[in-house]
Design a protein around this motif. Structure first.
Motif, PDB file in Angstrom:
ATOM      1  N   HIS A 220       0.809  -1.209   0.000  1.00 43.39           N
ATOM      2  CA  HIS A 220       0.000   0.000   0.000  1.00 43.39           C
ATOM      3  C   HIS A 220       0.849   1.268   0.000  1.00 43.39           C
ATOM      4  O   HIS A 220       0.349   2.359  -0.274  1.00 43.39           O
ATOM      5  N   LEU A 221       2.160   1.148   0.297  1.00 41.70           N
ATOM      6  CA  LEU A 221       3.026   2.320   0.300  1.00 41.70           C
ATOM      7  C   LEU A 221       3.221   2.884  -1.099  1.00 41.70           C
ATOM      8  O   LEU A 221       3.734   3.983  -1.269  1.00 41.70           O
ATOM      9  N   ALA A 222       2.817   2.119  -2.122  1.00 42.05           N
ATOM     10  CA  ALA A 222       2.886   2.643  -3.480  1.00 42.05           C
ATOM     11  C   ALA A 222       1.908   3.798  -3.669  1.00 42.05           C
ATOM     12  O   ALA A 222       2.083   4.634  -4.561  1.00 42.05           O
ATOM     13  N   VAL A 223       0.861   3.853  -2.854  1.00 42.48           N
ATOM     14  CA  VAL A 223      -0.131   4.931  -2.944  1.00 42.48           C
ATOM     15  C   VAL A 223       0.385   6.106  -2.119  1.00 42.48           C
ATOM     16  O   VAL A 223       0.257   6.138  -0.897  1.00 42.48           O
ATOM     17  N   GLN A 224       0.989   7.080  -2.780  1.00 44.54           N
ATOM     18  CA  GLN A 224       1.627   8.203  -2.100  1.00 44.54           C
ATOM     19  C   GLN A 224       0.665   9.395  -2.075  1.00 44.54           C
ATOM     20  O   GLN A 224       0.682  10.248  -2.960  1.00 44.54           O
ATOM     21  N   LEU A 225      -0.178   9.444  -1.049  1.00 44.52           N
ATOM     22  CA  LEU A 225      -1.198  10.483  -0.987  1.00 44.52           C
ATOM     23  C   LEU A 225      -0.580  11.873  -0.908  1.00 44.52           C
ATOM     24  O   LEU A 225      -1.104  12.825  -1.496  1.00 44.52           O
ATOM     25  N   ASP A 226       0.527  12.010  -0.170  1.00 43.29           N
ATOM     26  CA  ASP A 226       1.144  13.329  -0.046  1.00 43.29           C
ATOM     27  C   ASP A 226       1.684  13.815  -1.387  1.00 43.29           C
ATOM     28  O   ASP A 226       1.628  15.006  -1.719  1.00 43.29           O
ATOM     29  N   LEU A 227       2.212  12.877  -2.200  1.00 46.15           N
ATOM     30  CA  LEU A 227       2.720  13.243  -3.519  1.00 46.15           C
ATOM     31  C   LEU A 227       1.584  13.556  -4.482  1.00 46.15           C
ATOM     32  O   LEU A 227       1.644  14.531  -5.243  1.00 46.15           O
ATOM     33  N   PHE A 228       0.533  12.742  -4.454  1.00 42.14           N
ATOM     34  CA  PHE A 228      -0.591  12.941  -5.358  1.00 42.14           C
ATOM     35  C   PHE A 228      -1.208  14.327  -5.189  1.00 42.14           C
ATOM     36  O   PHE A 228      -1.657  14.955  -6.148  1.00 42.14           O
TER      37      PHE A 228
ATOM     38  N   LEU B 185      -1.876  -0.345 -17.294  1.00 41.01           N
ATOM     39  CA  LEU B 185      -1.068  -1.017 -18.310  1.00 41.01           C
ATOM     40  C   LEU B 185       0.040  -1.854 -17.673  1.00 41.01           C
ATOM     41  O   LEU B 185       0.267  -3.018 -18.063  1.00 41.01           O
ATOM     42  N   VAL B 186       0.738  -1.289 -16.677  1.00 45.81           N
ATOM     43  CA  VAL B 186       1.845  -1.998 -16.035  1.00 45.81           C
ATOM     44  C   VAL B 186       1.337  -3.250 -15.317  1.00 45.81           C
ATOM     45  O   VAL B 186       1.958  -4.324 -15.407  1.00 45.81           O
ATOM     46  N   THR B 187       0.226  -3.131 -14.595  1.00 52.45           N
ATOM     47  CA  THR B 187      -0.327  -4.295 -13.891  1.00 52.45           C
ATOM     48  C   THR B 187      -0.723  -5.389 -14.869  1.00 52.45           C
ATOM     49  O   THR B 187      -0.434  -6.576 -14.657  1.00 52.45           O
ATOM     50  N   SER B 188      -1.393  -5.010 -15.943  1.00 51.03           N
ATOM     51  CA  SER B 188      -1.845  -6.003 -16.930  1.00 51.03           C
ATOM     52  C   SER B 188      -0.669  -6.709 -17.584  1.00 51.03           C
ATOM     53  O   SER B 188      -0.663  -7.942 -17.728  1.00 51.03           O
ATOM     54  N   ILE B 189       0.350  -5.949 -17.977  1.00 53.55           N
ATOM     55  CA  ILE B 189       1.515  -6.562 -18.630  1.00 53.55           C
ATOM     56  C   ILE B 189       2.260  -7.467 -17.657  1.00 53.55           C
ATOM     57  O   ILE B 189       2.665  -8.591 -17.999  1.00 53.55           O
ATOM     58  N   THR B 190       2.441  -6.996 -16.428  1.00 52.52           N
ATOM     59  CA  THR B 190       3.184  -7.785 -15.438  1.00 52.52           C
ATOM     60  C   THR B 190       2.539  -9.143 -15.203  1.00 52.52           C
ATOM     61  O   THR B 190       3.198 -10.192 -15.260  1.00 52.52           O
ATOM     62  N   LEU B 191       1.243  -9.149 -14.925  1.00 51.73           N
ATOM     63  CA  LEU B 191       0.565 -10.391 -14.561  1.00 51.73           C
ATOM     64  C   LEU B 191       0.344 -11.315 -15.749  1.00 51.73           C
ATOM     65  O   LEU B 191       0.261 -12.534 -15.571  1.00 51.73           O
ATOM     66  N   GLN B 192       0.246 -10.764 -16.943  1.00 49.80           N
ATOM     67  CA  GLN B 192      -0.036 -11.597 -18.107  1.00 49.80           C
ATOM     68  C   GLN B 192       1.213 -12.081 -18.836  1.00 49.80           C
ATOM     69  O   GLN B 192       1.109 -12.899 -19.735  1.00 49.80           O
ATOM     70  N   THR B 193       2.391 -11.588 -18.428  1.00 50.30           N
ATOM     71  CA  THR B 193       3.620 -12.023 -19.096  1.00 50.30           C
ATOM     72  C   THR B 193       4.526 -12.823 -18.166  1.00 50.30           C
ATOM     73  O   THR B 193       5.712 -13.012 -18.482  1.00 50.30           O
ATOM     74  N   GLY B 194       3.987 -13.287 -17.043  1.00 50.55           N
ATOM     75  CA  GLY B 194       4.767 -14.159 -16.174  1.00 50.55           C
ATOM     76  C   GLY B 194       5.149 -13.564 -14.847  1.00 50.55           C
ATOM     77  O   GLY B 194       5.744 -14.251 -14.012  1.00 50.55           O
TER      78      GLY B 194
ATOM     79  N   GLY C 288       2.068 -11.168  -8.636  1.00 48.57           N
ATOM     80  CA  GLY C 288       1.459 -10.035  -7.943  1.00 48.57           C
ATOM     81  C   GLY C 288      -0.040 -10.181  -7.928  1.00 48.57           C
ATOM     82  O   GLY C 288      -0.592 -11.218  -8.289  1.00 48.57           O
ATOM     83  N   GLY C 289      -0.711  -9.141  -7.503  1.00 50.49           N
ATOM     84  CA  GLY C 289      -2.166  -9.160  -7.419  1.00 50.49           C
ATOM     85  C   GLY C 289      -2.757  -7.927  -8.062  1.00 50.49           C
ATOM     86  O   GLY C 289      -2.052  -7.135  -8.688  1.00 50.49           O
ATOM     87  N   VAL C 290      -4.064  -7.777  -7.913  1.00 56.03           N
ATOM     88  CA  VAL C 290      -4.765  -6.649  -8.527  1.00 56.03           C
ATOM     89  C   VAL C 290      -5.398  -5.736  -7.497  1.00 56.03           C
ATOM     90  O   VAL C 290      -5.904  -4.677  -7.855  1.00 56.03           O
ATOM     91  N   PHE C 291      -5.356  -6.110  -6.218  1.00 52.75           N
ATOM     92  CA  PHE C 291      -6.030  -5.279  -5.221  1.00 52.75           C
ATOM     93  C   PHE C 291      -5.288  -3.964  -4.989  1.00 52.75           C
ATOM     94  O   PHE C 291      -5.878  -2.881  -5.071  1.00 52.75           O
ATOM     95  N   THR C 292      -3.990  -4.035  -4.674  1.00 56.34           N
ATOM     96  CA  THR C 292      -3.230  -2.800  -4.439  1.00 56.34           C
ATOM     97  C   THR C 292      -3.185  -1.912  -5.687  1.00 56.34           C
ATOM     98  O   THR C 292      -3.339  -0.696  -5.575  1.00 56.34           O
ATOM     99  N   PRO C 293      -2.994  -2.466  -6.893  1.00 54.31           N
ATOM    100  CA  PRO C 293      -3.114  -1.607  -8.074  1.00 54.31           C
ATOM    101  C   PRO C 293      -4.477  -0.925  -8.181  1.00 54.31           C
ATOM    102  O   PRO C 293      -4.552   0.226  -8.626  1.00 54.31           O
TER     103      PRO C 293
ATOM    104  N   LEU D 211     -13.081   2.426  -7.058  1.00 54.72           N
ATOM    105  CA  LEU D 211     -12.393   1.636  -8.084  1.00 54.72           C
ATOM    106  C   LEU D 211     -12.386   0.155  -7.719  1.00 54.72           C
ATOM    107  O   LEU D 211     -12.617  -0.709  -8.568  1.00 54.72           O
ATOM    108  N   VAL D 212     -12.143  -0.145  -6.439  1.00 54.82           N
ATOM    109  CA  VAL D 212     -12.182  -1.545  -5.996  1.00 54.82           C
ATOM    110  C   VAL D 212     -13.562  -2.137  -6.235  1.00 54.82           C
ATOM    111  O   VAL D 212     -13.704  -3.268  -6.718  1.00 54.82           O
TER     112      VAL D 212
END
Length: 395
Positions: A98-106, A123-132, A135-140, A174-175
């Motif tokens: 969850h630290l990827a969500v930087q509220l102060d930066l946003f 795009l990054v999540t889709s490519i990552t999970l579909q090319t091997g 990870g998951g989809v909740f945090t994205p 979004l979730v």
């Protein structure tokens, strides 16, 4: 439930009771128009972005399946693409949990930069999970929702909207849209923030996002993965069986009918001479006029004994909803239930002529035949179960 409680108690004993997303002491919505205008807009926007996320995720999978077998080149190409996109974002698309969500930066970024981050994360999540990748989809989903919410707040700088609030509401919206789990998402946001001040806008945006996403895209990130592998679990096996069968599989093509000009004295003689519980009333060209049930016939019999009126079938028939051969049995049983009817007529949609009758008994009989057929095929010893690839399981 017990394991969740024990885990929470142990974790908080060591680290304290701190929210996953620290938020300012004073925040929230200060204007009523935010609830009736801005948060509904956020719900609509989150619903559309959710659909984009789901379709992109599975679209990348479809695209990769069309490519010739490239073996190890696919994960290498996926890694290069993801690395390039992350570099263009100056590292803002990566993080730890969850630290990827930087509220102060946003809160200090332009709305168009945040929109680019939301699209980049999809795009990054889709490519990552579909090319091997793993990870998951909740945090994205949280990341994309937060970027979407703050981007909306940034569109109206003169309104002084709280970016933290819109980020948190955007996360849940979004979730809800991407996973079709609105209640779970609301509770998760409560637990991650330890704050109940945003309950009204949170529920409003969540419901709107869920309804729009579900209307535009029936699949969620989870159910879509299962459906593409032959598992339909959203509504249970019974509904799945009925949804896969048509009225054409079960209807009676030669029901007993009543002519519209037939006198009461004649069609009352049908009582007790047939197992049919509802009778279509048709004209000379066999166009549907209405329906008469056994209850209607009993009512007509009582009225006829107390009067001398020359009642004909057309006068006693009730208007009825009709089915077509291409309607599913799930839709048919729903219409039967709504009208409380024992049977519904089946008509040709072009000519309107009666071509048969479908009763609850017909639906049940076809369901039992299909269930027995599935069971016998399942006992042949052949297995068609596909082992899910680790890169494709949304977590």
């Amino acid at each position: 439930m017990v394991s969740s409680v024990v885990a929470a108690v142990v974790t908080r004993a060591f680290f304290g009771n701190h929210p996953a997303f620290p938020i300012p002491v004073e925040y929230g919505y200060t204007l009523a128009r935010e609830v009736v205008f801005f948060y509904p807009i956020l719900g609509i926007l989150a619903g559309i972005v959710s659909v984009l996320f789901v379709r992109t995720y599975f679209g990348v999978e479809v695209l990769l399946r069309r490519l010739p077998r490239a073996g190890i080149l696919i994960p290498i190409a996926g890694g290069l693409l993801v690395g390039g996109i992350v570099s263009l974002s100056h590292g803002r698309l990566v993080g730890f949990g969850h630290l990827a969500v930087q509220l102060d930066l946003f809160g200090h970024m332009a709305w168009y930069s945040l929109a680019a981050l939301a699209l980049g994360s999809i795009l990054v999540t889709s490519i990552t999970l579909q090319t091997g990748g793993s990870g998951g989809v909740f945090t994205p989903s949280l990341y994309i929702g937060a970027a979407t919410g703050v981007a909306l707040a940034g569109l109206f700088p003169s309104m002084h909207l709280s970016p933290e609030t819109y980020a948190l509401v955007g996360m849940e919206a979004l979730v809800a849209g991407a996973t079709h789990a609105p209640i779970a998402g609301i509770l998760l946001v409560f637990e991650m923030t330890n704050d109940y001040a945003i309950v009204v806008p949170l529920m409003l945006a969540t419901v709107i996002s869920y309804l729009i996403a579900h209307r535009l895209e029936p699949d969620s990130l989870y159910s879509g993965w299962l459906r593409r592998r032959g598992e339909l679990l959203e509504h249970g096996n019974d509904r799945d069986v009925l949804a896969g069968l048509l009225v054409a599989n079960a209807y009676d093509p030669a029901p007993e009918v009543i002519g519209e000009d037939e006198p009461v004295a004649e069609f009352l003689n049908r009582l007790g001479h047939t197992g049919q519980s509802a009778f279509p009333v048709v004209d000379a060209q066999r166009h549907l006029v209405g329906m008469l049930t056994m209850a209607d016939l009993g009512r007509v019999a009582r009225e006829t004994r107390s009067s001398e009126s020359a009642l004909v079938a057309r006068d006693a028939a009730r208007p009825s909803e009709a089915l077509t051969l291409r309607d599913s049995l799930l839709e048919a049983i729903r219409r039967l239930g709504v009208r409380g009817a024992p049977a519904l007529p089946v008509v040709d949609p072009k000519s309107g002529r009666l071509i048969g009758l479908l009763s609850r008994a017909h639906v049940l009989a076809q369901y039992e035949r299909s269930s027995l057929g599935s069971a016998s095929r399942g006992n042949t010893g052949e297995s068609k179960t596909e082992r899910p690839p680790s890169s494709g399981i949304p977590r």
